[in-house]
Write a protein that holds these residues in place. Structure first.
Motif, PDB file in Angstrom:
ATOM      1  N   THR A  37      31.459  -5.271   2.193  1.00  0.00           N
ATOM      2  CA  THR A  37      32.585  -5.223   2.809  1.00  0.00           C
ATOM      3  C   THR A  37      31.511  -5.718   4.869  1.00  0.00           C
ATOM      4  O   THR A  37      32.003  -6.800   5.528  1.00  0.00           O
ATOM      5  N   GLU A  38      30.715  -4.603   4.487  1.00  0.00           N
ATOM      6  CA  GLU A  38      30.042  -4.901   6.187  1.00  0.00           C
ATOM      7  C   GLU A  38      29.600  -6.198   6.337  1.00  0.00           C
ATOM      8  O   GLU A  38      29.177  -6.624   7.183  1.00  0.00           O
ATOM      9  N   LYS A  39      28.660  -7.202   5.276  1.00  0.00           N
ATOM     10  CA  LYS A  39      27.815  -7.836   5.698  1.00  0.00           C
ATOM     11  C   LYS A  39      28.561  -9.208   5.452  1.00  0.00           C
ATOM     12  O   LYS A  39      28.100 -10.023   6.408  1.00  0.00           O
ATOM     13  N   ARG A  40      29.406  -9.097   4.573  1.00  0.00           N
ATOM     14  CA  ARG A  40      30.326 -10.440   4.260  1.00  0.00           C
ATOM     15  C   ARG A  40      31.449 -10.312   4.589  1.00  0.00           C
ATOM     16  O   ARG A  40      32.084 -11.570   4.707  1.00  0.00           O
ATOM     17  N   ASP A  41      32.032  -9.821   4.983  1.00  0.00           N
ATOM     18  CA  ASP A  41      33.493  -9.537   5.227  1.00  0.00           C
ATOM     19  C   ASP A  41      34.096  -9.723   4.010  1.00  0.00           C
ATOM     20  O   ASP A  41      35.586  -9.725   3.833  1.00  0.00           O
ATOM     21  N   VAL A  42      33.895  -8.854   2.759  1.00  0.00           N
ATOM     22  CA  VAL A  42      34.186  -9.834   1.220  1.00  0.00           C
ATOM     23  C   VAL A  42      35.044  -7.793   0.757  1.00  0.00           C
ATOM     24  O   VAL A  42      34.828  -7.220   1.066  1.00  0.00           O
ATOM     25  N   PHE A  43      36.430  -8.375  -0.510  1.00  0.00           N
ATOM     26  CA  PHE A  43      36.651  -7.166  -0.646  1.00  0.00           C
ATOM     27  C   PHE A  43      37.389  -6.044  -0.486  1.00  0.00           C
ATOM     28  O   PHE A  43      37.103  -4.907  -0.215  1.00  0.00           O
ATOM     29  N   LYS A  44      37.486  -6.421   1.292  1.00  0.00           N
ATOM     30  CA  LYS A  44      38.314  -5.168   2.500  1.00  0.00           C
ATOM     31  C   LYS A  44      39.148  -4.471   1.967  1.00  0.00           C
ATOM     32  O   LYS A  44      39.485  -3.169   1.605  1.00  0.00           O
ATOM     33  N   ASN A  45      40.540  -5.113   0.874  1.00  0.00           N
ATOM     34  CA  ASN A  45      41.467  -4.395   0.021  1.00  0.00           C
ATOM     35  C   ASN A  45      41.190  -3.395  -0.442  1.00  0.00           C
ATOM     36  O   ASN A  45      41.328  -2.145  -0.625  1.00  0.00           O
ATOM     37  N   TRP A  46      40.004  -4.156  -1.279  1.00  0.00           N
ATOM     38  CA  TRP A  46      39.467  -3.476  -2.470  1.00  0.00           C
ATOM     39  C   TRP A  46      38.903  -2.219  -1.803  1.00  0.00           C
ATOM     40  O   TRP A  46      39.130  -0.577  -2.219  1.00  0.00           O
ATOM     41  N   THR A  47      38.048  -2.048  -1.031  1.00  0.00           N
ATOM     42  CA  THR A  47      37.004  -0.758  -0.619  1.00  0.00           C
ATOM     43  C   THR A  47      38.055   0.193  -0.039  1.00  0.00           C
ATOM     44  O   THR A  47      37.903   0.996  -0.106  1.00  0.00           O
ATOM     45  N   VAL A  48      39.499  -0.564   1.174  1.00  0.00           N
ATOM     46  CA  VAL A  48      39.852   0.505   0.758  1.00  0.00           C
ATOM     47  C   VAL A  48      40.685   1.772  -0.185  1.00  0.00           C
ATOM     48  O   VAL A  48      40.800   2.908  -0.148  1.00  0.00           O
ATOM     49  N   LEU A  49      41.095   0.556  -1.233  1.00  0.00           N
ATOM     50  CA  LEU A  49      41.666   1.305  -2.342  1.00  0.00           C
ATOM     51  C   LEU A  49      40.458   2.509  -3.053  1.00  0.00           C
ATOM     52  O   LEU A  49      41.148   3.283  -2.965  1.00  0.00           O
ATOM     53  N   LEU A  50      39.519   1.690  -3.107  1.00  0.00           N
ATOM     54  CA  LEU A  50      38.217   2.288  -3.576  1.00  0.00           C
ATOM     55  C   LEU A  50      37.985   4.101  -2.736  1.00  0.00           C
ATOM     56  O   LEU A  50      38.104   4.985  -3.378  1.00  0.00           O
ATOM     57  N   ALA A  51      38.041   4.071  -1.675  1.00  0.00           N
ATOM     58  CA  ALA A  51      38.254   5.438  -0.292  1.00  0.00           C
ATOM     59  C   ALA A  51      39.362   5.851  -0.934  1.00  0.00           C
ATOM     60  O   ALA A  51      38.988   7.225  -1.225  1.00  0.00           O
ATOM     61  N   ILE A  52      40.454   5.517  -0.792  1.00  0.00           N
ATOM     62  CA  ILE A  52      41.817   6.521  -1.335  1.00  0.00           C
ATOM     63  C   ILE A  52      41.617   7.071  -2.683  1.00  0.00           C
ATOM     64  O   ILE A  52      41.308   8.394  -2.632  1.00  0.00           O
ATOM     65  N   CYS A  53      40.908   6.292  -3.585  1.00  0.00           N
ATOM     66  CA  CYS A  53      40.437   7.245  -4.806  1.00  0.00           C
ATOM     67  C   CYS A  53      39.870   7.907  -5.032  1.00  0.00           C
ATOM     68  O   CYS A  53      39.757   8.900  -5.821  1.00  0.00           O
ATOM     69  N   ALA A  54      38.714   7.631  -4.151  1.00  0.00           N
ATOM     70  CA  ALA A  54      37.470   8.404  -4.264  1.00  0.00           C
ATOM     71  C   ALA A  54      38.107  10.104  -3.783  1.00  0.00           C
ATOM     72  O   ALA A  54      37.820  11.157  -4.572  1.00  0.00           O
ATOM     73  N   PHE A  55      38.606  10.383  -2.647  1.00  0.00           N
ATOM     74  CA  PHE A  55      39.662  11.206  -2.351  1.00  0.00           C
ATOM     75  C   PHE A  55      40.485  11.758  -3.594  1.00  0.00           C
ATOM     76  O   PHE A  55      40.979  12.961  -3.262  1.00  0.00           O
ATOM     77  N   ALA A  56      40.878  11.017  -3.796  1.00  0.00           N
ATOM     78  CA  ALA A  56      41.929  11.201  -4.886  1.00  0.00           C
ATOM     79  C   ALA A  56      41.409  12.214  -6.075  1.00  0.00           C
ATOM     80  O   ALA A  56      41.977  12.596  -7.168  1.00  0.00           O
ATOM     81  N   LEU A  57      41.211  11.721  -6.417  1.00  0.00           N
ATOM     82  CA  LEU A  57      40.193  12.136  -7.853  1.00  0.00           C
ATOM     83  C   LEU A  57      39.159  13.427  -6.936  1.00  0.00           C
ATOM     84  O   LEU A  57      39.528  14.303  -7.630  1.00  0.00           O
ATOM     85  N   SER A  58      38.557  13.749  -6.271  1.00  0.00           N
ATOM     86  CA  SER A  58      38.759  15.081  -5.335  1.00  0.00           C
ATOM     87  C   SER A  58      39.596  15.841  -5.399  1.00  0.00           C
ATOM     88  O   SER A  58      39.129  16.617  -5.893  1.00  0.00           O
TER      89      SER A  58
END
Lengths: 176, 658, 138
Positions: free
Chosen positions: B265-286
């Motif tokens: 996402t930083e380098k190529r501006d891709v997977f933006k929604n997916w990255t946000v979802l992953l961030a929510i998931c990581a914390f959800a799993l915590s």
């Protein structure tokens, strides 16, 4: 678009699962012997080592098979209930004395009362294993044909008798 | 007096957390500068109050204040000082206080190291983290107050669980919590991006160092837990797929996916929604991990004293935070602007597949962990899903990942062609295979196929990583200058991947070549295996501060020469009447020798377990390399220097992109 | 002979924990079967430990019975069936392959296939939208 809602739906499913989980005791092991014939056994009785008791002894009437031991604290708690049930409700209760010493077991019954028609003396615990016993006390409801219909884990309480065990016993008695 | 003061600081912290949440977020929405400006000071003040609360609880432990119920349940007059301090986080209530303190600590860090971020963004991040603080403070104050009094005051305490009376307890939970809680920063950044609609590569660049650091702590925390179980539990295992272990591994997997996705996402501006979802998931799993440990829903050796009412509360917290954020995601994600594009053969594709495999692995572990619960819920019987299942399904999933790591390090962004790298890769694969096979045949004995497979996999990763470095030096005159100019984050990636390879070597060799011997030994007896000779020299009684022990001294020799003298103890902790085994370990880079006292047998003979565990330390060494790689990546120059480019410098009154 | 000694030790020492009495059959295969079997069975009293590690009385009794069965030549499947008949599937750490576990065993593979398919669809869809670009080396 609906695909963005998918994670939310998945999460809701998990929450529903956990709501169930919170009401469930994960350490209770249900018995695979329900609706199966009571496993065969042949043991000496507790009171008389020359007398035998077998799985056939349990047939012909609806019985409760109660697994107990003199070293078991929780058995002490449920025992008065069993004594009363045997006296008042006229159900045949058989005991399976589990991994005990004869003198201790007999002394215990003398002190607290003996609700059992008879008690089988399972010193090695092998019959207990055949019945899937993993903790004491446990109580089985066995029908006239010798099939196990219900297993109660832990001490029997009045609630369990009123809501589950006695109704089931009555129903089995009225069946052929 | 002191506990009441502690409770007061908790209440004040809660009040501050409420202000910290409501006003900055409202301020960001309404563009109210003074409300947004409250974010940093309230966060910092909240930290001070929680630090005071923590210090007060620690003081109560040190001073043996058994009028505090938590101290009475977890300490004892004979408990050594360092365990009195670590007992603060040894059970449910205190560990929650640690959680809240660490959360407040991360928020403090965000408030300090965010000077270059626009205020509306920082306000949202701190506000979201504040909302999590509210949840945990409420949880403590309403159901799990560490400062509750116990009357009448008992004469002495119930002692800390002997399993926890160990240096491992001092460091493992704090590291783990630093990781779990650290993902709340990534969560905060994700929610802030969804709220503001500014999901772009700048957001990813801001998120990355925080996320990587949280991942580093979680890596260290899990590795410490594994190492601790290994030496403390006395039977040489290092991973048991216990539900709570799984609960820490799942956020780690998603965290790994997240740091890789953030790179794209930083380098190529891709997977933006997916990255946000992953961030929510990581914390959800915590949070899920927190739920599983404290609710009694699963049978686990790690479970705190369980209480369904507490479980209900945490489930409610889960519902609010994760349900709320996923709702926000479902609402806002569709309006994210389209980003860059890439062709089928590109680094973006490989990073996408990294996400796929990490998520599939996580779902697999989730399935196995929750399956017994699902079966019971649907009345379909009760069964166990244990280590045999997880080992069988997890290992095959890792093999494609290993292949992908090698290629991914070399393939270019946006558009590359297979012809360019197919030959170099084939050569690297060949070299890995040959080296692996030769090393395997020369040095290894059992389970040859699996051992060699593991070695080849590890060599593949190492060689491709080094090859990627070499490619950067191509066509440069001054190789040393070129080496110095390679960005630190690239070294971080290389070191982390090599760390993974080191771990694979450790896991492969230990799993296939460990020897476990179980013997009856009396003083003077000897047992030989794995080229070592173990002699039970003596047995004696050893008193301890709060335990009685029998200690066995075992001499280990090789070829007649003494290699080490190991001591192992069987302890009985007197207050809880709980037995514990302390193993004797001779640790080495290429092998551990491990002895563990069992039970007394006839006469003066005891049963002993003796182990030879080759390369077991490589497992944790690999994890350390991964963590070190992460630290290198997180401290890359571009995150530390001021960006003087006007286009990216945003002032406090900037308008949010809705 | 060694089996006899083991049995004597067991019966003569009352509360001796058999987890810690090294058991040796006169057959390395039986030894291995015993060791590996104990790791795969859950102790129902100390439910977080396997039969290899637990000192609970029930664990001791079960180990005794397993030893007898191995001596009598029973196979791993026989012994597992014996235990499941009495205690249910819960006693096995490796979930059996049966009707109510096919989702468990097939799950990971299904997830993987779905994941790969979705990824390829995503890549294809956005690659078609782009004009050819210059290769980039970062």
């Amino acid at each position: 678009m609906w695909r963005y809602s998918f994670p939310l739906l998945f999460f809701v499913g998990l929450v529903v699962l956990f709501i169930f989980g919170l009401q469930n005791d994960p350490s209770k092991v249900p018995s695979p012997l329900i609706d199966k014939p009571a496993p065969p056994f042949a043991l000496d009785t507790l009171h008389d080592e020359n007398k035998k008791i077998t799985h056939d002894t349990l047939k012909g009437q609806v019985t409760l098979l109660n697994v107990w031991a003199s070293w078991c604290a929780a058995c002490r708690v449920e025992h008065p209930l069993l004594v009363r049930v045997a006296r008042e409700d006229g159900i045949a209760i058989y005991g399976l004395n589990y991994k005990d010493e004869r003198p201790n077991a007999l002394q215990w019954l003398k002190q607290l009362g003996d609700p059992y028609v008879d008690s089988a003396f399972d010193q090695q615990g092998d019959v207990g294993i055949d019945y899937g016993v993993y903790g004491v006390p446990e109580t089985f409801v066995i029908d006239k044909q010798g099939y196990i219909r219900y297993k109660h884990i832990g001490p029997v309480e009045q609630e369990d008798l009123d809501n589950i065990i006695m109704p089931m016993v009555r129903q089995l008695e009225n069946a052929s | 007096m002191i506990p009441e003061l502690g409770q007061l600081t908790l209440i004040l912290a809660l009040a501050l957390a409420i202000v910290q949440t409501v006003l900055p977020i409202a301020g960001a929405q309404l563009r109210n500068y003074s409300w947004m400006a409250l974010a940093r000071p309230t966060a910092q003040l909240q930290f001070i109050f929680l630090a005071i609360a923590f210090a007060l609880l620690t003081w109560s432990f040190i001073q043996h204040d058994f009028s505090v119920a938590y101290v009475a349940n977890n300490s004892n007059s004979m408990l050594p000082l360092m365990y009195r301090i670590s007992a603060v986080w040894g059970a449910h209530e205190g560990s929650l206080l640690l959680w809240a303190l660490i959360l407040s600590g991360w928020t403090l860090a965000v408030s300090i190291f965010s000077q270059r971020l626009p205020l509306y963004f920082v306000a949202r991040v701190i506000g979201v983290m504040g909302s999590v603080s509210i949840g945990f403070l409420l949880f403590m104050l309403l159901t799990s107050n560490p400062f509750d009094r116990l009357l009448p005051v008992p004469m002495d305490g119930a002692d800390l669980n002997p399993l926890l009376q160990d240096p491992g307890l001092i460091i493992h939970p704090p590291m783990l919590y630093m990781g779990y809680v650290g993902f709340s920063v990534a969560f905060g950044f994700a929610i802030a991006a969804l709220l503001g609609g500014n999901l772009d590569s700048a957001w990813a660049r801001w998120s990355r160092p925080w996320t990587i650091m949280a991942w580093v702590f979680l890596t260290v925390g899990i590795a410490l837990g594994s190492w601790w179980a290994y030496y403390e539990l006395g039977w040489g295992g290092w991973w048991f797929w216990d539900p709570v272990e799984n609960a820490s591994f799942m956020p780690w997997l998603i965290g790994t996916a997240l740091i890789h996705s953030l790179a794209a996402t930083e380098k190529r501006d891709v997977f933006k929604n997916w990255t946000v979802l992953l961030a929510i998931c990581a914390f959800a799993l915590s949070l899920l991990g927190t739920f599983l440990v404290r609710s009694g829903v699963l049978t686990s050796v790690h479970a705190f004293a369980t209480d369904p009412t507490r479980g209900v509360f945490i489930l409610a917290l889960l519902g609010v935070y994760i349900g709320g954020s996923l709702l926000l995601y479902a609402w806002r994600a569709p309006s994210t602007l389209k980003g860059g594009t890439f062709s089928l053969f590109s680094r973006e594709t490989f990073l996408l597949f990294n996400s796929v495999f990490m998520v599939v692995s996580m779902l697999t572990i989730l399935l196995g962990t929750l399956y017994p619960l699902v079966m019971e819920a649907m009345n379909m019987g009760k069964l166990s899903v244990g280590a045999p299942y997880f080992n069988a399904v997890f290992v095959p999933l890792m093999l494609p990942v290993i292949v992908l790591i090698g290629i991914g390090a070399i393939v270019r962004w946006r558009n590359d062609n297979w012809q360019r790298i197919s030959k170099p890769l084939a050569i690297l694969l060949g070299v890995s295979a040959v080296t692996g096979v030769i090393t395997g045949l020369l040095l290894l004995e059992s389970d040859i196929f699996i051992s060699i497979l593991g070695l080849v996999a590890a060599f593949w990763i190492i060689l491709t990583s080094l090859s990627a470095v070499r490619e950067r030096l191509k066509n440069r005159q001054n190789k040393w200058l070129a080496l110095a100019n390679i960005p630190r984050s690239f070294y971080g990636m290389t070191l982390a991947h090599i760390g993974f390879a080191v771990m694979i070597i450790g896991i492969t060799i230990t799993s296939t070549h460990s020897v476990d011997v179980h013997e009856r030994m009396a003083p003077g007896d000897s047992v030989s295996f794995a080229n070592y000779e173990f002699t039970l020299d003596s047995l004696r009684s050893v008193p301890g501060p709060n335990y009685k022990a029998t200690e066995a001294v075992v001499n280990v020799s090789r070829d007649g020469k003494l290699v080490s003298t190991l001591r192992t103890q069987k302890r009985l902790y007197t207050v809880r009447n709980m037995p514990m085994t302390e193993a004797g370990i001779d640790a080495g880079l290429t092998r551990d020798i491990y002895v563990s006292l069992g039970e007394p047998l006839d006469g003066d003979a005891w049963s002993l377990r003796l182990y030879h565990k080759p390369f077991v330390r490589w497992i944790w060494l690999g994890a350390l390399f991964m963590a070190a790689g992460g630290i290198l990546a997180a401290t890359d120059r571009r995150y530390r220097l001021r960006i003087k480019n006007k286009a990216t410098q945003v002032d406090d009154n900037s308008v949010t992109a809705k | 002979m060694k089996t006899v000694i083991a049995f004597l030790l067991l019966f003569n020492l009352g509360t001796l924990s058999a987890a810690d009495v090294p058991i040796r059959f006169n057959d390395i295969e039986k030894d291995n079967l015993y060791d590996s079997l104990l790791e795969e069975i859950r102790c129902l009293v100390c439910q977080n430990q396997s039969l290899a590690d637990s000192n609970a009385e029930l664990a001791q009794d079960l180990r005794r019975q397993i030893i007898e069965m191995i001596d009598a030549g029973k196979t791993e499947n026989d012994i597992k069936a014996f235990l499941v008949e009495r205690y249910g599937d819960f006693v096995l750490y490796r979930p059996p392959l049966q009707e109510n576990t096919w989702l468990l065993w097939a799950g990971p593979f299904v997830f993987l296939v779905i994941g790969i398919v979705v990824a390829i669809i995503i890549i294809r869809r956005q690659a078609n939208n782009s004009a050819t670009q210059e290769p980039n080396n970062d």
